[in-house]
Design an enzyme around this catalytic site. Structure first.
Site, PDB file in Angstrom:
ATOM      1  N   GLU A   1      10.397 -13.527  -1.528  1.00 42.81           N
ATOM      2  CA  GLU A   1       9.921 -13.640  -2.906  1.00 42.81           C
ATOM      3  C   GLU A   1      10.358 -14.973  -3.526  1.00 42.81           C
ATOM      4  OE1 GLU A   1      10.250  -9.318  -1.824  1.00 42.81           O
ATOM      5  OE2 GLU A   1      11.508 -11.106  -1.617  1.00 42.81           O
TER       6      GLU A   1
ATOM      7  N   ASP B   1       0.798  -1.234   0.000  1.00 39.55           N
ATOM      8  CA  ASP B   1       0.000   0.000   0.000  1.00 39.55           C
ATOM      9  C   ASP B   1       0.826   1.278   0.000  1.00 39.55           C
ATOM     10  OD1 ASP B   1       0.925   0.056   2.598  1.00 39.55           O
ATOM     11  OD2 ASP B   1      -1.042  -0.138   3.557  1.00 39.55           O
ATOM     12  N   ASP B   2       2.161   1.177   0.140  1.00 43.20           N
ATOM     13  CA  ASP B   2       2.971   2.392   0.168  1.00 43.20           C
ATOM     14  C   ASP B   2       3.815   2.586  -1.094  1.00 43.20           C
ATOM     15  OD1 ASP B   2       4.591   0.238   0.701  1.00 43.20           O
ATOM     16  OD2 ASP B   2       5.639   1.133   2.399  1.00 43.20           O
TER      17      ASP B   2
END
Length: 336
Positions: A282, A196-197
């Protein structure tokens, strides 16, 4: 002789005066009369009528044209591959500002489904209200982070992986929802993990829409570098430009790849490992899905930065805290 001349001049003057007076009286009488201007108005009325008819005809043509084009527009929109954006979020002073900014970006992306997962034991009113007003297609979930995995006050952000449980919850929902809605049908779609940033160019979403397995691209302002990126030769990723442990299986930021929905559904056990070493989160997800040779470079062979790993500065609340100590703090009912 002189007397006769004076009489003639006087007579002329009187006659001139009388004629002028009669003319003035006639003019005054005509001021109150209605003028019959029909002959003058007829050409004007015909022109106005003709223009109105032309306008009406053009409006009808436009309506028919729009009615013909509309199905094509809808068909073109629905034929686009859907993008499922998974975003973990947690309560903090800048949460609403971050989600507002991100939602405004997503509003410009067609066929996008936003899956928002709160790090919370329940859905909060703040996020619930924001999503309801966003105008987006969305799913609102929640999954709290285990206490032993949470960062404590003062811990550096890299000490423990964040958003692990929330991303995995998003994957779980996506698998269940897609199978329930389209049993036996082709599962077209792309899955992207958007924090969200971060900051996103609209172009990155069009780049990822054609993903067959796993597509990749550069990420700016990450890892203590101007950018990190896959290095491409002959249309294939051969290595990664990164400043920290390039020997990792996939030394990429979370914002630097997208995965085919088919691939996610075909590998139900693929998830993020919260116990993975620092920087390997990841890789823990991608290792079972793809090899380096199968990666699909986007963004002009990974030469353009279209997403940035930005971070909002933590607000300083010293004055707020001082006022609160005096009982003069800001109204807690005002949502920020």
């Amino acid at each position: 002789m002189a007397t006769r001349m004076r009489l003639k001049l006087k007579t002329v003057f009187v006659l001139y005066f009388m004629v002028s007076l009669l003319g003035l009286v006639y003019a005054l009488m005509q001021l109150g009369q209605r003028c019959d201007c029909t002959e003058h108005d007829l050409p004007k009325d015909r022109t106005i009528s003709r223009l109105r008819g032309e306008l009406h005809r053009l409006q009808e043509q436009m309506r028919k044209s729009e009615a013909t084009k509309q199905p094509n527009k809808v068909q073109a929109k629905t034929s686009l591959t859907a993008i499922f954006v998974i975003t973990p979020t947690y309560a903090r002073l800048v949460q609403k500002a971050e989600l507002t900014r991100l939602s405004h970006t997503f509003l410009h992306v067609p066929q996008l489904h936003w899956v928002v997962i709160e790090d919370s034991p329940h859905r909060t009113p703040l996020v619930t209200d924001l999503l309801a007003k966003s105008g987006l297609t969305y799913t609102h979930l929640h999954m709290p982070t285990a206490k032993d995995r949470k960062l404590q006050e003062g811990d550096p952000s890299w000490l423990k992986p964040r958003g692990v449980e929330q991303r995995n919850e998003g994957l779980r929902w996506l698998r269940e929802d897609r199978r329930a809605q389209q049993e036996g049908q082709d599962q077209q779609g792309v899955v992207y993990f958007a924090d969200d940033d971060n900051t996103y160019s609209l172009q990155i979403f069009e780049e990822m829409r054609s993903t067959q397995r796993v597509s990749v691209w550069p990420v700016g302002l990450v890892g203590g570098m101007k950018y990190e990126r896959p290095v491409v030769e002959g249309g294939k990723v051969i290595r990664f430009h990164t400043g920290w442990r390039p020997s990792r299986p996939f030394p990429m930021d979370m914002a630097g790849f997208a995965v085919s929905l088919k691939l996610v559904l075909a590998n139900p056990d693929a998830c993020f490992d919260g116990d993975a070493p620092m920087g390997f989160l990841e890789s823990s997800f991608l290792q079972g899905l793809v090899t380096m040779d199968e990666l699909e470079p986007k963004a002009d062979n990974c030469s353009k930065v279209l997403v940035w790993h930005t971070r909002t500065e933590k607000p300083k609340m010293k004055r707020e805290e001082a006022l609160q100590a005096q009982g003069l703090g800001s109204d807690p009912d005002v949502e920020v």
